[in-house]
Every structure is written in C-alpha cells, then in structure tokens.
Design a protein around this motif. Structure first.
Motif, short mmCIF file in Angstrom:
data_model
loop_
_atom_site.label_atom_id
_atom_site.label_comp_id
_atom_site.label_asym_id
_atom_site.label_seq_id
_atom_site.Cartn_x
_atom_site.Cartn_y
_atom_site.Cartn_z
N ILE A 1 0.82 -1.21 0.00
CA ILE A 1 0.00 0.00 0.00
C ILE A 1 0.86 1.26 0.00
O ILE A 1 0.34 2.38 0.17
N ASP A 2 2.17 1.10 -0.19
CA ASP A 2 3.11 2.22 -0.34
C ASP A 2 3.13 3.12 0.90
O ASP A 2 3.02 4.33 0.82
N VAL A 3 3.24 2.48 2.07
CA VAL A 3 3.36 3.21 3.34
C VAL A 3 4.67 2.80 3.99
O VAL A 3 4.98 1.62 4.09
N HIS A 4 5.43 3.78 4.43
CA HIS A 4 6.77 3.49 4.96
C HIS A 4 6.85 3.71 6.47
O HIS A 4 7.28 2.83 7.21
N HIS A 5 6.47 4.89 6.94
CA HIS A 5 6.54 5.20 8.36
C HIS A 5 5.14 5.25 8.93
O HIS A 5 4.24 5.89 8.37
N ILE A 6 4.94 4.57 10.07
CA ILE A 6 3.59 4.39 10.59
C ILE A 6 3.55 4.67 12.08
O ILE A 6 4.56 4.66 12.78
N HIS A 7 2.33 4.92 12.55
CA HIS A 7 2.00 5.00 13.97
C HIS A 7 1.00 3.89 14.24
O HIS A 7 -0.01 3.78 13.54
N LEU A 8 1.25 3.06 15.25
CA LEU A 8 0.44 1.88 15.49
C LEU A 8 -0.41 2.04 16.74
O LEU A 8 0.07 2.46 17.79
N PHE A 9 -1.70 1.69 16.60
CA PHE A 9 -2.63 1.63 17.72
C PHE A 9 -3.14 0.20 17.81
O PHE A 9 -3.84 -0.28 16.92
N GLY A 10 -2.76 -0.51 18.88
CA GLY A 10 -3.13 -1.91 19.01
C GLY A 10 -3.85 -2.19 20.31
O GLY A 10 -3.48 -1.67 21.37
N SER A 11 -4.88 -3.03 20.22
CA SER A 11 -5.65 -3.42 21.39
C SER A 11 -5.47 -4.91 21.64
O SER A 11 -5.60 -5.72 20.72
N SER A 12 -5.16 -5.28 22.88
CA SER A 12 -5.03 -6.69 23.27
C SER A 12 -3.98 -7.39 22.38
O SER A 12 -2.82 -7.00 22.35
N LEU A 13 -4.38 -8.42 21.65
CA LEU A 13 -3.45 -9.12 20.76
C LEU A 13 -2.85 -8.16 19.74
O LEU A 13 -1.67 -8.26 19.40
N GLY A 14 -3.65 -7.21 19.25
CA GLY A 14 -3.13 -6.23 18.30
C GLY A 14 -2.01 -5.39 18.89
O GLY A 14 -1.05 -5.04 18.20
N GLY A 15 -2.12 -5.05 20.18
CA GLY A 15 -1.04 -4.30 20.83
C GLY A 15 0.22 -5.12 20.96
O GLY A 15 1.34 -4.61 20.82
N PHE A 16 0.07 -6.41 21.24
CA PHE A 16 1.23 -7.30 21.32
C PHE A 16 1.92 -7.41 19.96
O PHE A 16 3.15 -7.32 19.86
N LEU A 17 1.14 -7.58 18.89
CA LEU A 17 1.72 -7.67 17.55
C LEU A 17 2.35 -6.35 17.14
O LEU A 17 3.38 -6.34 16.44
N ALA A 18 1.78 -5.23 17.57
CA ALA A 18 2.37 -3.92 17.27
C ALA A 18 3.74 -3.79 17.91
O ALA A 18 4.69 -3.28 17.29
#
Length: 418
Positions: A95-112
C-alpha cells in the motif's frame, strides 16, 4: 449478550461511505479500510482476537474529518509471530506506506510491539490498549492449542466469546459487546484458529529502540480480559510512556468510549509530530473555519437551485488506491453521495480546548484491582473447564464411539471367519 442485534446507524453510514479494500499478498488475504489525506503519516489500528477492521470505524469517522489518515486492518491468517512481522511488512510495501504509527488493542497491541521490535525504522510511535508483553500465561491456559486447527468453528467462537463477560453492563459497554459479537460471527474457523495460535505461541517482546516518550498506554480500569498483572508488566516496561487511563470502557473502549479514545489518539499524534491536514478534508474550507450552523443553513438555502459538484470532489482520498495496488474495494456508496460529515466548528473548537487544557497530564490514578484480578482468574478457569468439557463431549466422544464401533465390527467379522 444479544446475539442478533441490528447494526448501529453510524456504522451503516460508515459502510456506505468508506470503501473496504481486499488485497492478496503472498497467499495472505488482507482486508482493511484506508481513509484520510494520503499525505499524512497513517495511524494503523490493529484489533484483538475477537476484533476485525470494522471495530475501529468510530476512529476512522472522527479522525479523518480532522485531517488524519487512519488505516484499520484485519489480522491475516498467520501462524507464528515471525510470519506476522514479514507479512505486515509486505502489506505496508503493497500500500506504499513506509513510516507508521500503530494503535493496538489486546493481541493487536502485542503484535504492534513485536513489529516495532523487529522493524524499528518503520514505527514512529505506539498506542497500546489493554495489551501484554508475553504469551506464557495464555499458552498455559490453552493446552489444546496443538489441535486448534481441527476444532470446529462453533467451539472456537464459543471459547473466544467466553472471554467477554455476559452480565449486566452499562448501555454503551453492552452495545460495544454486541457489535464485537456480530463481528466474531463473520470470522472463519481458520481466522479464529490463527489468532488463538498467535495468542498462545511462545513469544515475548524484547527491548524497543523506540523512546518511551513516543508510547502511550491507554487502559481501562474496569473489566478487561487481559489480566491486570500483564497490563502492569507493560507499564513497568515503559516507565516513561504517557498514561491515558479510562475509568470505564470495558474490553473495547474504542467502541464504548469513542470520544475519550479519539481525544487521546489526537493528543498522541500531535505530541509525536503528526500534522493533520484539515484543509484536505472535503467540506471544510482551507482556512479551517466552516462558519456557524445557521450560516451554513443560509448558504445551503441560497444554493439549492445551483448545481452541486462538490460531492464528486469529496471522494478524492476515499477511493484512491495506492500505486500498484490491485485491490477489490467494496464501496456500496454511489459517486454522488456525500463523504463523511465533518464535525461542526463548535465540536472542533471544543476538542482543541480540551487538548490545550489537558496537555500532557491526561492520566488518572488507576483504580484498585485486587478483587477484579481474582474475579478474572475464577472466570477464566470456569471458561476453560466448560470449553474442555464441550470439546470432549461434542468432538472427541463421537470419534471414540466410531472407533469402538469399527473395532467391534472388525472383531465380529474376524470371529466369524475363524
């Protein structure tokens, strides 16, 4: 817990305006929403075990009207954490994205956190909600994970839903639970098996190169499926992180307390240097002032007879696929329909006043949780017992009976032949 409740009205409107993208990348099907000005570094939202990309629709609706780009994704079918890191990196490249900010909840936070650990150059900041650092406790609670791929879908759904308390809730929390339950029904057996495997797969988050000042911890102080001890470990790992405690909100504060969560997300993005572009949001003048509601009504009355072409222009970033992206977009809205309605000037000014007044001191002292921790342990033990009992009776017992029947038939034939 209501199983067949109708979809909320704002969610129906969201689905009519924001296209759903589906792209296959190396045998992985990615399902995601991407809305907001493409020039702004995106906030990527990762759900938990029971969530989908749709659970962040309130964040997409709110933050995109303020000039932020929000991407909400489903966790694809990956079976270990190394595979997750590689698959997510390929998705970002696609999707042509290089630098990101991650918001993760529960398992999503662990994967982030895992992605930030192994790909530190791509992650600019983290917002972690009700998450954890290691999976040892979940692995011990799920000794049947090696056979999860052969477990019937209805049993997997029953198991993940037992983590949601089925008791009296405040209305806004009950609505969030009902919405998540409806999303769980859309997940396949492989989707659930993959997520449970990721939850129980032996792994832990190592040291991050990211400074604690670029991390925000957003936890709820009432019920949460993540044990309080694991949330405390996250707080101890990042002592310099900003705290955003929510007194209530349950397991899904982004659905039950969207105004507070969106405010904390906006504050975090401002603090880490993300510049919103409200001038690129359709329907908001480039000077940033949209006038009073009475002035807008007068202006609308004056232009009722004039041709309206701004609807077509208002989709300039909603339908833009990334370069080289071969996506299948489910966009039920027609070209002539308006984009997401931007919030009024009064609400925008109110948000700005809150952000200015709150500043960096937006944490509240956590509530006592000793009793809550004990209740969580008792609830998890009962849930595991009921699941194993159902699995034994409904799945293993029929197999055993079939095996006994076949053996008896074979023994009978052998005896007759002798």
């Amino acid at each position: 817990m209501k199983g067949g409740s109708s979809a909320p009205g704002d969610y129906i409107y969201f689905k009519s305006q924001v296209p759903l993208h589906k792209i296959p990348i190396v045998l992985k099907q990615w399902r995601y929403y991407d809305f907001g000005p493409k020039v702004v570094p995106p906030l990527i939202c990762l759900p938990g075990t029971t969530g989908t990309a749709d659970v962040f629709y309130k964040q997409i609706m709110s933050l995109s009207t303020k000039g932020y780009r929000v991407i909400a994704v489903d966790i694809p079918r990956v079976w270990n954490h190394h595979e997750w890191v590689q698959a997510f990196e390929k998705f970002l490249d696609a999707i042509d994205v290089h630098h990101i900010h991650l918001f993760g909840s529960s398992l999503g936070g662990f994967l982030a956190q895992l992605f930030a650990q192994h790909r530190p150059r791509r992650v600019r900041s983290l917002i972690l909600s009700n998450t954890f650092l290691e999976t040892q406790r979940f692995s011990a609670a799920m000794p049947w994970v090696p056979i999860v791929c052969w477990t019937p879908s209805f049993l997997l759904k029953r198991y993940v839903l037992t983590g949601i308390p089925n008791g009296p809730h405040e209305p806004f929390i009950a609505d969030s639970v009902d919405f998540v339950v409806s999303q769980v029904e859309t997940l396949s057996r492989d989707d659930l098996a993959s997520r449970l495997t990721l939850t129980a797969d032996a792994a832990s988050v190592g040291p991050l190169l990211l400074s604690d000042s670029f991390i925000t911890l957003m936890d709820t102080n009432d019920y949460c499926a993540t044990p309080q001890q694991l949330k405390d470990q996250v707080s101890e790992r990042y002592p310099g992180a900003r705290r955003a405690y929510l007194k209530t909100g349950g397991e899904y504060p982004f659905l039950s307390r969207p105004d507070e969560v969106n405010l904390h997300l906006q504050l975090h993005l401002r603090r880490v240097g993300v510049e919103a572009r409200p001038d690129l949001v359709p329907g908001i003048p480039k000077d940033g002032s949209s006038g009073s509601s009475s002035e807008q009504n007068d202006k609308k009355d004056d232009t009722d007879d004039a041709p309206n072409n701004e609807h077509n222009d208002g989709r300039e970033y909603a339908d833009d696929a990334p370069n080289g992206d071969t996506t299948n977009s489910e966009n039920p809205s027609s070209e002539g329909q308006p984009p997401l309605v931007p919030e009024s000037t009064h609400s925008g000014n109110f948000d700005n006043q809150l952000l200015g007044a709150i500043g960096d001191d937006f944490s509240a002292p956590p509530l006592p949780h000793a009793f809550l921790e004990k209740q969580q342990h008792v609830f998890a033990t009962k849930a595991l017992f009921h699941f194993m009992l159902e699995f034994l009776i409904l799945y293993l017992l029929p197999l055993y009976l079939v095996r006994v029947y076949i053996n008896s038939k074979y023994s009978l034939k052998l005896g007759q032949s002798v």
